[in-house]
Design an enzyme around this catalytic site. Structure first.
Site, PDB file in Angstrom:
ATOM      1  N   GLY A 260       1.824   2.064   4.609  1.00  0.00           N
ATOM      2  CA  GLY A 260       1.061   3.275   4.891  1.00  0.00           C
ATOM      3  C   GLY A 260       1.311   4.276   3.789  1.00  0.00           C
TER       4      GLY A 260
ATOM      5  N   SER B 218       4.753  -2.882   1.578  1.00  0.00           N
ATOM      6  CA  SER B 218       4.140  -1.740   0.899  1.00  0.00           C
ATOM      7  C   SER B 218       5.080  -0.527   0.905  1.00  0.00           C
ATOM      8  CB  SER B 218       2.790  -1.432   1.552  1.00  0.00           C
ATOM      9  OG  SER B 218       2.074  -0.485   0.829  1.00  0.00           O
ATOM     10  N   ALA B 219       4.756   0.537   1.639  1.00  0.00           N
ATOM     11  CA  ALA B 219       5.619   1.715   1.684  1.00  0.00           C
ATOM     12  C   ALA B 219       7.018   1.367   2.176  1.00  0.00           C
ATOM     13  CB  ALA B 219       5.001   2.793   2.580  1.00  0.00           C
TER      14      ALA B 219
ATOM     15  N   HIS C  20       1.254  -3.516  -4.503  1.00  0.00           N
ATOM     16  CA  HIS C  20      -0.200  -3.616  -4.713  1.00  0.00           C
ATOM     17  C   HIS C  20      -0.545  -3.502  -6.198  1.00  0.00           C
ATOM     18  CE1 HIS C  20      -0.424  -2.912  -0.364  1.00  0.00           C
ATOM     19  NE2 HIS C  20       0.171  -1.749  -0.543  1.00  0.00           N
TER      20      HIS C  20
ATOM     21  N   GLU D 228      -0.291  -8.573  -4.985  1.00  0.00           N
ATOM     22  CA  GLU D 228      -0.578  -8.911  -3.596  1.00  0.00           C
ATOM     23  C   GLU D 228      -0.198 -10.353  -3.275  1.00  0.00           C
ATOM     24  OE1 GLU D 228      -0.659  -6.081  -2.639  1.00  0.00           O
ATOM     25  OE2 GLU D 228      -2.600  -5.749  -1.695  1.00  0.00           O
TER      26      GLU D 228
END
Length: 236
Positions: free
Chosen positions: A90, A122-123, A159, A194
């Site tokens: 997020g 991700s985050a 990413h 990714e």
């Protein structure tokens, strides 16, 4: 001893949430019946409850129970008692702000350092680095500090996208932005594409997945690292 999976993304193109990682996660969390989910990053502004429901459905496929950190009255106690921990993706600015506001940044670092299995996407992977300064996210809120967990001796850029030479887009590439970071900082940065992830066991950091990753160091040309490369040398 640290046991971490740090993934670039939760979902690869055409797949379901965490689907591509489930075989790895089944092994990673094999000693855990219950996993504590940290939903603070709230992708797209999703609520903590809705985010936790998505994660709960994914982990049910490998027979793991999920409880959201927001469901506990005492988040410090919840992290200290967790069998395993997952921090979802997020907005990294929001995630880091919430971790500091709830006084759990140092607690989270300590329990993972001491061996609680950890998954980030991700985050949630960004925060494993020394700082959050190489995130791609908009600064929608102002965190008390950019300093994060420091569980790996470099920063991540999840990413990571290579420059498209056919594109008419005139904005900065990821490589340009990381060069800007290195104009003021020494910390190495790993561009994680990714479907790639890092498997961390103690001081050993192994690149996993089908793709290479791009390593950036200050005043050096970027280097492509193939899958199964050991990145432990970055801590020396």
């Amino acid at each position: 001893m640290k046991k971490m999976i740090l993934a670039s993304t939760s979902t690869i193109h055409g797949g379901n949430y965490l689907e591509y990682l489930l075989p790895t996660l089944e092994i990673h969390f094999k000693e855990c019946d219950d996993i504590l989910f940290i939903p603070y990053a709230r992708p797209g502004g999703i609520s903590h409850d809705d985010y936790t429901t998505t994660v709960r459905s994914a982990f049910a496929k490998i027979n793991k129970n999920i409880k959201g950190l927001h469901e506990f009255e005492n988040p410090i106690e919840a992290i200290n008692n967790a069998q395993g921990i997952f921090t979802g993706g997020g907005n990294t600015f929001l995630l880091v702000t919430q971790l500091y506001q709830n006084k759990v940044m140092e607690v989270l670092a300590r329990v993972v350092e001491n061996g609680t299995p950890y998954l980030g996407s991700s985050a949630g992977s960004n925060i494993a680095g020394l700082t959050m300064q190489t995130t791609n996210d908009m600064p929608i809120i102002y965190p008390p500090s950019f300093k994060t967990l420091g569980l790996i001796p470099f920063n991540l850029n999840p990413h990571y996208l290579d420059a498209d030479l056919q594109s008419k887009h005139m904005g900065e590439t990821r490589e340009t932005r990381i060069k800007e970071f290195h104009a003021f900082n020494e910390t190495p940065v790993l561009g994680l594409r990714e479907g790639s992830w890092l498997e961390v066991t103690g001081s050993k950091i192994i690149l996993k997945g089908d793709l290479s990753a791009r390593l950036f160091k200050k005043k050096q040309n970027p280097e492509e690292l193939v899958s199964e490369t050991d990145l432990s040398f970055l801590g020396k």
